[in-house]
Design a protein around this motif. Structure first.
Motif, mmCIF file in Angstrom:
data_model
loop_
_atom_site.group_PDB
_atom_site.id
_atom_site.type_symbol
_atom_site.label_atom_id
_atom_site.label_comp_id
_atom_site.label_asym_id
_atom_site.label_seq_id
_atom_site.Cartn_x
_atom_site.Cartn_y
_atom_site.Cartn_z
ATOM 1 N N TYR A 1 -11.199 18.622 23.566
ATOM 2 C CA TYR A 1 -10.845 17.682 23.345
ATOM 3 C C TYR A 1 -9.726 17.893 22.378
ATOM 4 O O TYR A 1 -9.603 18.715 21.318
ATOM 5 C CB TYR A 1 -12.055 16.679 22.269
ATOM 6 N N ALA A 2 -8.541 17.311 22.712
ATOM 7 C CA ALA A 2 -7.436 17.404 22.082
ATOM 8 C C ALA A 2 -6.862 15.946 21.428
ATOM 9 O O ALA A 2 -6.818 14.887 22.168
ATOM 10 C CB ALA A 2 -6.270 17.800 22.721
ATOM 11 N N THR A 3 -6.690 16.098 20.136
ATOM 12 C CA THR A 3 -6.476 14.647 19.386
ATOM 13 C C THR A 3 -5.150 14.827 18.399
ATOM 14 O O THR A 3 -5.212 15.131 17.356
ATOM 15 C CB THR A 3 -7.746 14.513 18.405
ATOM 16 N N PRO A 4 -4.347 14.440 19.063
ATOM 17 C CA PRO A 4 -2.900 14.262 18.158
ATOM 18 C C PRO A 4 -3.098 13.122 17.249
ATOM 19 O O PRO A 4 -3.381 12.025 17.736
ATOM 20 C CB PRO A 4 -1.753 14.336 19.027
ATOM 21 N N ILE A 5 -2.794 13.135 15.914
ATOM 22 C CA ILE A 5 -2.825 12.004 14.978
ATOM 23 C C ILE A 5 -1.513 12.075 14.121
ATOM 24 O O ILE A 5 -1.154 13.048 13.573
ATOM 25 C CB ILE A 5 -4.043 12.092 14.041
ATOM 26 N N ILE A 6 -1.120 10.920 13.818
ATOM 27 C CA ILE A 6 -0.014 10.745 12.857
ATOM 28 C C ILE A 6 -0.732 9.834 11.742
ATOM 29 O O ILE A 6 -1.063 8.624 11.736
ATOM 30 C CB ILE A 6 1.073 10.135 13.247
ATOM 31 N N LEU A 7 -0.813 10.387 10.340
ATOM 32 C CA LEU A 7 -1.373 9.808 9.196
ATOM 33 C C LEU A 7 -0.307 9.069 8.383
ATOM 34 O O LEU A 7 0.632 9.697 8.159
ATOM 35 C CB LEU A 7 -2.304 10.647 8.410
ATOM 36 N N ASN A 8 -0.173 7.781 7.899
ATOM 37 C CA ASN A 8 0.547 7.284 7.081
ATOM 38 C C ASN A 8 -0.154 6.994 5.836
ATOM 39 O O ASN A 8 -1.084 6.100 5.820
ATOM 40 C CB ASN A 8 1.050 5.994 7.702
ATOM 41 N N VAL A 9 0.316 7.363 4.551
ATOM 42 C CA VAL A 9 -0.283 7.139 3.201
ATOM 43 C C VAL A 9 0.972 6.544 2.215
ATOM 44 O O VAL A 9 1.935 7.068 2.302
ATOM 45 C CB VAL A 9 -0.693 8.488 2.862
ATOM 46 N N THR A 10 0.307 5.490 1.588
ATOM 47 C CA THR A 10 1.147 4.999 0.774
ATOM 48 C C THR A 10 0.381 5.167 -0.646
ATOM 49 O O THR A 10 -0.893 4.960 -0.841
ATOM 50 C CB THR A 10 1.419 3.602 0.839
#
Length: 309
Positions: free
Chosen positions: A280-289
């Protein structure tokens, strides 16, 4: 920080790391300017296939030039009638035998799932059997990679942020074995009694290669942003829940996770319908404020499993 460690201990590692990243972003915001700059850590991934492909292409050319024209010419030169008969019989016999043999070798693929709907449905059934039938699941490795091209923080803090995040994202090749309830708790989708509820609408592509003994399935998913449990990427992959991040870091006013190019690969025993290995390969982009400042972190979580029944 003991209270945080204790609270995080009950969470899935992926969610735990997401919270760490969110808190790290907050740390960057609050103390980053006083820490100085640190050189960015960059990692590359090399891919290669040309040599293998060239070797395959050369093999048939050598075979074609070797014997077919010479044998037929030497054997049938004197009689004019034999020249016409022999080549025609050789040409019709040899290819016909090859053609009948090739389909017989590939015959099992006629029963293989072929359409996207069939492949996804077959995978769902096999994946669920991991939760119900497997006696042991071994996580062979976890490869956690920092995708630095997606890192967005104030420019003066970028090198600090890159270094902080990269310290948490590493490859761990120590095998971990799960049995019983631990399989349900850790195998995707972690904590669920099922392993996949994917539909054809959730995926960008699905392929199935029949090697005679196994179906080798690869499914690529469409992009998902904060997918609800059991939908989109969250139908097959363990995802990060925004509420867990909010609960861990009250200074975080906004958190989103975008999943893209997620891929699951599974080798399924044709005789039993059991998955024997999966990746399982899971690319993620997290955005935090946090505190009015926006940050973005990119990463890829890859998990590789072997399953026994």
């Amino acid at each position: 920080m003991d209270w945080l460690n204790e609270w995080l201990s009950d969470m899935h590692p992926m969610t735990k790391r997401a919270i760490v990243f969110a808190l790290a972003a907050v740390l960057i915001f609050t103390v980053g300017f006083g820490c100085g700059s640190v050189t960015n850590i960059k990692a590359g991934v090399d891919g290669y296939t040309p040599a293998g492909n060239n070797a395959v292409q050369q093999a048939p050319q050598q075979n074609t030039q070797t014997q077919a024209p010479q044998q037929n010419t030497q054997t049938q030169t004197p009689p004019a009638e034999d020249k016409t008969d022999a080549p025609s019989e050789d040409k019709t016999d040899a290819p016909s035998e090859d053609k009948t043999d090739a389909p017989s070798t590939d015959a099992p693929s006629t029963d293989a799932p072929s359409t996207t709907e069939e492949i996804v449905s077959y995978f769902n059934t096999a994946a669920d059997k991991v939760k119900t039938d497997a006696s042991k699941v071994t996580r062979n490795y976890e490869d956690l990679r920092h995708d630095e091209q997606h890192l967005q923080v104030p420019s003066l803090l970028k090198s600090i942020g890159s270094t902080l995040i990269s310290t948490f994202l590493k490859k761990n090749e120590t095998p971990v074995e799960y049995t019983g309830a631990d399989i349900t708790a850790n195998y995707p989708v972690a904590g669920e009694s099922w392993a996949s509820k994917a539909t054809a609408a959730d995926v960008a592509s699905a392929t199935c290669n029949d090697d005679g003994t196994y179906y080798n399935i690869e499914i690529k998913f469409n992009e998902s942003v904060d997918p609800a449990n059991g939908t989109g990427v969250a139908s097959t992959f363990t995802v990060i829940k925004a509420e867990d991040v909010y609960n861990a870091a009250s200074v975080v006013s906004n958190f989103t996770a975008k999943y893209y190019d997620c891929v699951v690969k599974a080798k399924i025993d044709k005789a039993t319908g059991h998955i024997v290995s999966a990746n399982y390969a899971t690319p993620i982009i997290l955005n935090v404020t946090a505190m009015g400042i926006d940050a973005q972190v990119g990463m890829t979580f890859e998990y590789d499993y072997t399953i026994e029944y």
